[in-house]
Design a protein around this motif. Structure first.
Motif, PDB file in Angstrom:
ATOM      1  N   VAL A   1       1.007  -1.144  -0.180  1.00 14.74           N
ATOM      2  CA  VAL A   1       0.141   0.350  -0.090  1.00 14.74           C
ATOM      3  C   VAL A   1       0.988   1.010   0.443  1.00 14.74           C
ATOM      4  O   VAL A   1       0.817   2.372  -0.690  1.00 14.74           O
ATOM      5  N   SER A   2       1.993   1.314   0.378  1.00 19.28           N
ATOM      6  CA  SER A   2       2.695   2.483   0.650  1.00 19.28           C
ATOM      7  C   SER A   2       3.842   3.121  -0.705  1.00 19.28           C
ATOM      8  O   SER A   2       3.528   3.973  -0.973  1.00 19.28           O
ATOM      9  N   ASP A   3       3.494   1.909  -1.587  1.00 22.41           N
ATOM     10  CA  ASP A   3       4.233   2.136  -2.823  1.00 22.41           C
ATOM     11  C   ASP A   3       3.096   2.186  -3.605  1.00 22.41           C
ATOM     12  O   ASP A   3       3.421   3.589  -4.402  1.00 22.41           O
ATOM     13  N   VAL A   4       2.040   2.102  -3.719  1.00 25.02           N
ATOM     14  CA  VAL A   4       0.862   2.749  -4.142  1.00 25.02           C
ATOM     15  C   VAL A   4       0.491   4.280  -4.056  1.00 25.02           C
ATOM     16  O   VAL A   4       0.564   4.846  -4.518  1.00 25.02           O
TER      17      VAL A   4
ATOM     18  N   PHE B   1       1.841  10.348  -4.095  1.00 17.14           N
ATOM     19  CA  PHE B   1       1.966  11.524  -3.126  1.00 17.14           C
ATOM     20  C   PHE B   1       3.489  11.717  -3.846  1.00 17.14           C
ATOM     21  O   PHE B   1       3.510  13.041  -3.549  1.00 17.14           O
ATOM     22  N   PHE B   2       4.698  11.161  -3.649  1.00 15.61           N
ATOM     23  CA  PHE B   2       5.719  11.751  -4.390  1.00 15.61           C
ATOM     24  C   PHE B   2       6.664  10.401  -5.110  1.00 15.61           C
ATOM     25  O   PHE B   2       6.880  10.006  -4.619  1.00 15.61           O
ATOM     26  N   PRO B   3       6.033  10.366  -6.575  1.00 13.83           N
ATOM     27  CA  PRO B   3       6.171   9.541  -7.264  1.00 13.83           C
ATOM     28  C   PRO B   3       7.978   8.924  -7.130  1.00 13.83           C
ATOM     29  O   PRO B   3       7.934   7.744  -7.510  1.00 13.83           O
ATOM     30  N   LEU B   4       9.098  10.079  -7.706  1.00  7.04           N
ATOM     31  CA  LEU B   4      10.030  10.177  -7.482  1.00  7.04           C
ATOM     32  C   LEU B   4      10.870   9.548  -6.217  1.00  7.04           C
ATOM     33  O   LEU B   4      11.295   8.637  -6.578  1.00  7.04           O
ATOM     34  N   ALA B   5       9.995   9.808  -5.312  1.00  7.57           N
ATOM     35  CA  ALA B   5      10.666   8.665  -3.864  1.00  7.57           C
ATOM     36  C   ALA B   5      10.581   6.158  -4.278  1.00  7.57           C
ATOM     37  O   ALA B   5      11.136   6.242  -3.683  1.00  7.57           O
TER      38      ALA B   5
ATOM     39  N   SER C   1      12.131  19.638   1.846  1.00  6.98           N
ATOM     40  CA  SER C   1      11.266  20.409   3.219  1.00  6.98           C
ATOM     41  C   SER C   1       9.712  20.490   2.892  1.00  6.98           C
ATOM     42  O   SER C   1       8.841  20.971   3.561  1.00  6.98           O
ATOM     43  N   TRP C   2       9.464  21.274   2.022  1.00  6.21           N
ATOM     44  CA  TRP C   2       8.068  21.560   1.501  1.00  6.21           C
ATOM     45  C   TRP C   2       7.160  20.301   1.542  1.00  6.21           C
ATOM     46  O   TRP C   2       6.013  20.561   1.683  1.00  6.21           O
ATOM     47  N   ALA C   3       7.544  19.499   0.853  1.00  2.10           N
ATOM     48  CA  ALA C   3       6.459  18.483   0.966  1.00  2.10           C
ATOM     49  C   ALA C   3       6.587  17.563   2.686  1.00  2.10           C
ATOM     50  O   ALA C   3       5.414  17.699   2.975  1.00  2.10           O
TER      51      ALA C   3
ATOM     52  N   LYS D   1      11.896   8.075   3.437  1.00  4.45           N
ATOM     53  CA  LYS D   1      10.838   7.199   2.591  1.00  4.45           C
ATOM     54  C   LYS D   1       9.889   6.206   3.181  1.00  4.45           C
ATOM     55  O   LYS D   1       9.368   5.810   3.772  1.00  4.45           O
ATOM     56  N   ALA D   2      11.507   5.620   4.655  1.00  2.80           N
ATOM     57  CA  ALA D   2      10.426   4.976   5.788  1.00  2.80           C
ATOM     58  C   ALA D   2      10.045   4.792   6.448  1.00  2.80           C
ATOM     59  O   ALA D   2       8.687   4.309   7.025  1.00  2.80           O
TER      60      ALA D   2
END
Length: 183
Positions: free
Chosen positions: A105-108, A113-117, A128-130, A147-148
Motif C-alpha cells: 500500500v505504501s508504494d501505491v 504523494f511523491f512518485p520520485l520516491a 522540506s516543502w513536502a 521514505k522509510a
C-alpha cells in the motif's frame, strides 16, 4: 472478489457497485490489491471525486494537481465534474506507469504523494516543502521525512484494512468483471 469487501466502500454514496467493481478491475490491470487503491483514495479525498483542496489545485479521488491533470489530457475542474466511476479512468492512467513498483500500500501511496520516491532508497529524504505540507507523515516531528518513515506511517495506520499476505494472491485473481487472466 465482491466489491462490498473493499475497505471504505460504504463512503461511496453514488455508483457504489460500479465504482467498487471498477476499482477491482483497474487494480487487476495494475497488478495490485484493490484495498491499496481504496486506502489511498480514502486518505486523499474521502473517496469524493468532486473534492478540491482549499489551498491548492489538488482535486478529485487522488488529489490530482493541475499540471498532472493537464498531462493526462484533462483539467482539475473537469475532473471534479466527472462521475466517480469516470474519474477512475484518470486514476488508472496516472498510476499505470508506476505499476511495476507496487509491492504494498505504501508504494501505491508514494505514486500519488511523491512518485520520485518510488525509485529512491529507504533513507531518501523528501523535500522540506513536502514535509511542511504533509506533517502527518513526519512521525517523530523532526521536520525530516524519509521514505522509510512514510512507509511506516501508511502501513501502520491502515494495517487493519489490509488483506493478510496469504490472501493477496487470491484477491488479485480474475474477477467476474475483469479481463485479468491471472491464475
Amino acid at each position: 472478489m465482491d466489491y462490498k469487501l473493499l475497505p471504505f466502500i460504504e463512503k461511496v454514496k453514488t455508483n457504489q457497485k460500479k465504482f467498487g467493481e471498477k476499482v477491482i478491475d483497474i487494480s487487476n490491470k495494475l497488478d495490485t490489491v484493490p484495498h491499496y487503491l481504496m486506502i489511498v483514495m480514502n486518505n486523499e479525498s474521502g473517496l469524493r471525486a468532486d473534492i478540491k483542496n482549499p489551498t491548492s489545485s489538488a482535486s478529485g479521488l487522488i488529489q490530482f494537481m493541475e499540471a498532472t491533470a493537464k498531462g493526462l489530457g484533462t483539467t482539475t475542474a473537469d475532473l471534479r465534474t466527472m462521475s466517480n466511476v469516470k474519474q477512475l479512468d484518470y486514476v488508472y492512467k496516472y498510476l499505470k506507469p508506476y505499476a511495476k513498483k507496487f509491492k504494498d500500500v505504501s508504494d501505491v501511496y508514494l505514486a500519488v504523494f511523491f512518485p520520485l520516491a518510488l525509485y529512491k532508497d529507504e533513507d531518501y529524504k523528501f523535500p522540506s516543502w513536502a514535509v511542511k505540507a504533509n506533517p502527518i507523515f513526519d512521525l517523530n516531528k523532526d521536520g525530516i521525512l524519509t521514505k522509510a518513515e512514510f512507509r511506516n506511517y501508511v502501513n501502520k495506520k491502515y494495517a487493519k484494512y489490509l488483506p493478510k499476505s496469504n490472501e493477496i494472491e487470491l484477491i488479485k485473481k480474475k474477477t467476474p468483471f475483469s479481463n485479468n487472466t491471472k491464475k
